[in-house]
Design an enzyme around this catalytic site. Structure first.
Site, PDB file in Angstrom:
ATOM      1  N   GLY A  27       0.825  -1.206   0.000  1.00 36.70           N
ATOM      2  CA  GLY A  27       0.000   0.000   0.000  1.00 36.70           C
ATOM      3  C   GLY A  27       0.853   1.247   0.000  1.00 36.70           C
ATOM      4  O   GLY A  27       2.027   1.228   0.388  1.00 36.70           O
ATOM      5  N   GLY A  29       0.463   5.712   0.685  1.00 35.93           N
ATOM      6  CA  GLY A  29      -0.390   6.775   1.201  1.00 35.93           C
ATOM      7  C   GLY A  29       0.294   8.108   1.046  1.00 35.93           C
ATOM      8  O   GLY A  29       1.389   8.212   0.483  1.00 35.93           O
ATOM      9  N   PHE A  31       1.740   9.889   3.214  1.00 37.34           N
ATOM     10  CA  PHE A  31       2.940  10.102   4.025  1.00 37.34           C
ATOM     11  C   PHE A  31       3.940   8.973   3.966  1.00 37.34           C
ATOM     12  O   PHE A  31       4.960   9.010   4.655  1.00 37.34           O
ATOM     13  CB  PHE A  31       2.543  10.343   5.482  1.00 37.34           C
ATOM     14  CG  PHE A  31       1.780  11.618   5.682  1.00 37.34           C
ATOM     15  CD1 PHE A  31       2.312  12.841   5.324  1.00 37.34           C
ATOM     16  CD2 PHE A  31       0.503  11.587   6.219  1.00 37.34           C
ATOM     17  CE1 PHE A  31       1.610  14.015   5.504  1.00 37.34           C
ATOM     18  CE2 PHE A  31      -0.217  12.761   6.406  1.00 37.34           C
ATOM     19  CZ  PHE A  31       0.341  13.975   6.045  1.00 37.34           C
ATOM     20  N   GLY A  32       3.683   7.928   3.179  1.00 37.89           N
ATOM     21  CA  GLY A  32       4.660   6.860   3.131  1.00 37.89           C
ATOM     22  C   GLY A  32       4.180   5.617   2.417  1.00 37.89           C
ATOM     23  O   GLY A  32       3.152   5.615   1.751  1.00 37.89           O
ATOM     24  N   VAL A  34       3.610   1.257   2.701  1.00 36.83           N
ATOM     25  CA  VAL A  34       3.370   0.147   3.620  1.00 36.83           C
ATOM     26  C   VAL A  34       3.922  -1.130   3.000  1.00 36.83           C
ATOM     27  O   VAL A  34       3.609  -1.462   1.854  1.00 36.83           O
ATOM     28  CB  VAL A  34       1.874  -0.019   3.939  1.00 36.83           C
ATOM     29  CG1 VAL A  34       1.671  -1.161   4.936  1.00 36.83           C
ATOM     30  CG2 VAL A  34       1.296   1.279   4.499  1.00 36.83           C
ATOM     31  N   LYS A  51       4.654   0.467   8.062  1.00 37.90           N
ATOM     32  CA  LYS A  51       4.446   1.751   7.392  1.00 37.90           C
ATOM     33  C   LYS A  51       5.694   2.603   7.556  1.00 37.90           C
ATOM     34  O   LYS A  51       6.040   3.019   8.664  1.00 37.90           O
ATOM     35  CB  LYS A  51       3.237   2.473   7.985  1.00 37.90           C
ATOM     36  CG  LYS A  51       2.938   3.816   7.334  1.00 37.90           C
ATOM     37  CD  LYS A  51       1.694   4.433   7.973  1.00 37.90           C
ATOM     38  CE  LYS A  51       1.348   5.768   7.347  1.00 37.90           C
ATOM     39  NZ  LYS A  51       0.129   6.355   7.977  1.00 37.90           N
ATOM     40  N   ASP A 158      -9.737  10.954   8.544  1.00 38.86           N
ATOM     41  CA  ASP A 158      -9.406  10.445   7.209  1.00 38.86           C
ATOM     42  C   ASP A 158     -10.054   9.089   6.968  1.00 38.86           C
ATOM     43  O   ASP A 158      -9.398   8.135   6.517  1.00 38.86           O
ATOM     44  CB  ASP A 158      -7.896  10.360   7.024  1.00 38.86           C
ATOM     45  CG  ASP A 158      -7.490  10.254   5.545  1.00 38.86           C
ATOM     46  OD1 ASP A 158      -8.310  10.642   4.678  1.00 38.86           O
ATOM     47  OD2 ASP A 158      -6.379   9.792   5.269  1.00 38.86           O
TER      48      ASP A 158
END
Length: 329
Positions: A27, A29, A31-32, A34, A51, A158
């Site tokens: 995954g 996102g 901010f980073g 996974v 993450k 979120d």
């Protein structure tokens, strides 16, 4: 009681992910990234989700602190479980921050609702109406805990399908608390207010309209996002679908069909075995129809423009439990 976390180093995570191999990415996102990793947890070799924060991204360090602090303070069966946090230096001498979670083998709700758009190549079956309802109730229970029953009220900020993760038994767990906010209850004020409104963000399509006008984070804002999530779960349509314009939305799309034409807007894949011969019409039993009317009514209510009209997660759980009883009769 504050949970005791595993003591994990950068090199432990490097080894667990085969050098943060792209083959282990599950995954991405804001901010980073996974990764899936393999490591010993309480003496047992098991899969974990790691993450890794992109610290060059503005707000990433704050997201890391928010996620660690939130997940340290809350415990619920429908919240993702954090195993450890790592703040260290990588092999190049750069700052490194990561959060280690329990691994969810059935991926995210996003992957089940929109498999073609998912980066995961794993084939996903269609969710049944009961599975969708159970997931919706799980998420509502988690939010109800965060808003009203935890050590301090928390706003997720979120909520969306990619942040709803599913375990082996398809039980839903709310994850990604990088934007979460703690609330404080001020004297003589009936609803929580936020200690700071700076940096309020979210994901397009799920952000409550009042946030766009500078309103502080609130439990009502989470309820709006939940309403959109609920409508998306049962229609299979994203709030950012290209069919929607400045004057239309997922909320209005469902509301226009409610209640007489609900079967026209729900995801027909819930009833693949109930397709009327020779037509595209869904042949749903009355129990399923009544359940869907109740569920969509709840989604419409939660996603109303006015925060005061949205109700509470306690009411949502009660309404969805009643909807499940309709389905089971």
């Amino acid at each position: 009681m504050t949970p005791q976390y595993m003591n994990i180093s950068y090199h432990d995570l490097l080894k667990a992910t085969s050098g943060f191999s792209s083959e282990n990415v599950i995954g991405t996102g804001g901010f980073g990234v996974v990764y899936k990793g393999i490591m010993a947890v309480e003496g047992i070799i098991t899969s974990v989700a790691i993450k890794v924060l992109n610290l060059e991204q503005r707000g990433a360090s704050r997201s890391f602190l928010s996620e660690c602090e939130t997940l340290r303070s809350v415990r619920h069966r429908n919240l993702i479980k954090v195993l450890s946090c790592c703040s260290s230096i990588d092999h190049r001498g750069n700052d490194f921050k990561a959060v280690v979670f329990e691994y969810m083998p059935n991926g995210s709700l996003e992957e089940w609702l929109h498999p073609k758009e998912s980066m995961n190549s794993q084939p996903f079956e269609s969710l049944s109406i009961m599975q969708r309802l159970n997931i919706a109730i799980d998420v509502a229970a988690a939010l109800g805990y965060l808003h009203e029953h935890g050590p301090v009220p928390v706003v997720h900020c979120d909520l969306k399908p990619s942040n709803i993760l599913l375990d082996n038994e398809m039980i839903a767990h709310v994850g990604d608390f990088g934007l979460a906010r703690f609330l404080i209850r001020q004297a003589n004020i009936s609803s929580p207010s936020m200690t700071s409104a700076s940096g309020i963000k979210g994901s397009i399509g799920y952000i409550p309209p009042e946030y766009g006008f500078g309103s502080q984070a609130s439990t009502e804002g989470d309820i709006y996002s939940y309403g959109i999530l609920l409508l998306e779960t049962f229609t299979g349509v994203s709030p950012t679908d290209e069919r929607f314009t400045d004057v239309s939305s997922l909320h209005s799309h469902v509301k226009m069909a409610f209640p007489s034409r609900v079967l026209d807007v729900v995801d027909s894949k819930m009833f693949l075995e109930r397709q009327c011969p020779g037509t595209k019409t869904v042949c749903a039993p009355k129990s399923a129809h009544d359940c869907l009317v109740s569920v969509l009514q709840c989604g419409i209510q939660c996603s109303k423009e006015s925060p005061r009209e949205r109700g509470t997660m306690k009411q949502v759980v009660r309404e969805l439990d009643s909807a499940r009883m309709l389905l089971l009769r």
